[in-house]
Write an enzyme that holds these catalytic residues in place. Structure first.
Site, short mmCIF file in Angstrom:
data_model
loop_
_atom_site.label_atom_id
_atom_site.label_comp_id
_atom_site.label_asym_id
_atom_site.label_seq_id
_atom_site.Cartn_x
_atom_site.Cartn_y
_atom_site.Cartn_z
N CYS A 129 -38.99 -54.48 31.88
CA CYS A 129 -37.60 -54.07 32.06
C CYS A 129 -37.51 -52.58 32.39
O CYS A 129 -37.92 -52.18 33.47
CB CYS A 129 -36.78 -54.46 30.83
N HIS A 139 -37.87 -60.20 29.86
CA HIS A 139 -38.45 -59.75 28.59
C HIS A 139 -39.28 -60.86 27.93
O HIS A 139 -38.75 -61.57 27.06
CB HIS A 139 -37.32 -59.39 27.62
N GLU A 154 -41.40 -60.58 25.69
CA GLU A 154 -41.55 -60.32 24.25
C GLU A 154 -40.33 -60.80 23.46
O GLU A 154 -40.36 -60.85 22.24
CB GLU A 154 -41.80 -58.81 24.02
#
Lengths: 83, 231
Positions: free
Chosen positions: B85, B202, B204
């Site tokens: 990002c 994202h 994660e």
């Protein structure tokens, strides 16, 4: 003292979604002759010196390395002595 | 695997990123942006957030932090760097990846789950993941509209550097599946040597039990497999 006014705008080839949104709103409001709007940035830098050539050299470098992204933006600037 | 996650003022996904790598038993640690010691990593991560408040442009001021100079040297020696990002924005601003992340065509900040299609398995980041695999990964950005000139785009496509594209659930890449106006629905690209990856989604945020999607786990597992295979 010297004031540098830097103008950063998107290259003509790059689509400007903000400009498009404003264009469409202006048309909606009846500004029939508005053809296009491009949104840019104005950045004013104050220098505590009076040598225009020196400031110009610094502003050129600042624009090229930081203020404008060469992939998508062009820049120009004015330099004036202010009291 | 030793992972160094960089924290700039305004980075806010650094701890999540550490947690994800820790789940796999990796030695993940934070590195402050003013530091020059990368702590001898196998992988450096520019995590998500808003480094320097995204002032001027996302990543534009972060590139002057001392740590970035070290990361550029590290990447120059073949080191692996991941930008997620805002991290992707920093990678383009500092020149480790080409192109620019412009404001989304809809002008909105978009925070939602999206599907991305894995394009090429021959990279450390997609190691062992079949081309065409569709992953459900959230996005959260206002400047994710990938732009590059025609020659640059051709170069990325010709050299299999577009690793992820926004698609629908079935893997169809079309305008409807494109959240932000990115050229060719690009969600992530890698460097010519494949060792630097930038992606707007994202992973994660989709790698913990109990979350809506765990598809991000596949990408972290791919990295583990790559390192295991390359010794």
């Amino acid at each position: 003292m010297i004031k540098a006014s830097v103008f950063v705008k998107l290259k003509p080839s790059v689509l400007d979604p903000q400009g498009k949104a404003i264009t469409s709103k202006l048309t909606e409001l009846g500004y029939d002759s508005v053809m296009d709007v491009r949104v840019g940035k104005v950045i004013e830098i104050q220098f505590d010196e009076s040598d225009k050539a020196s400031v110009s050299e610094q502003v050129e470098k600042i624009c090229a390395t930081m203020l404008a992204n060469p992939n998508i933006e062009d820049y120009s600037y004015n330099i004036e002595i202010v009291e | 695997m030793k992972v160094s996650v960089i924290t700039f003022p305004g980075t806010n996904c650094d701890h999540d990123t550490i947690e994800v790598f820790s789940q796999f038993g990796d030695d993940a640690t934070l590195v402050w942006h003013q530091d020059r010691d990368l702590k001898n990593p196998d992988l450096v991560v520019f995590a998500g957030g808003s480094a320097y408040g995204d002032y001027l442009r996302g990543g534009a001021l972060a590139k002057y932090s001392p740590v970035v100079e070290e990361v550029i040297k590290y990447a120059g020696k073949g080191g692996m760097v991941l930008g997620l990002c805002n991290g992707f924005q920093i990678l383009t601003e500092c020149g480790l990846l080409p192109g620019t992340l412009m404001i989304n065509t809809g002008l909105d900040f978009i925070c939602e789950h999206r599907h991305i299609r894995v394009e090429h398995p021959n990279s450390p980041w997609t190691y062992g993941i079949a081309a065409g695999t569709v992953l459900d990964i959230p996005i959260a950005h206002k400047e994710g509209n990938f732009h590059i000139d025609a020659a640059g785009l051709q170069e990325l496509e010709d050299n299999e550097r577009v690793l992820f594209r926004y698609s629908d659930e079935s893997g169809n890449v079309n305008t409807d599946a494109n959240p932000n106006g990115s050229l060719n629905n690009i969600a992530g690209i890698c460097s010519a040597n494949k060792r630097v990856l930038g992606m707007m989604p994202h992973p994660e945020r989709a790698a913990f039990p109990g979350l809506k999607s765990q598809d991000g786990t596949q990408l972290f597992k791919a990295l583990q497999s790559y390192f295991a295979a390359s010794g």
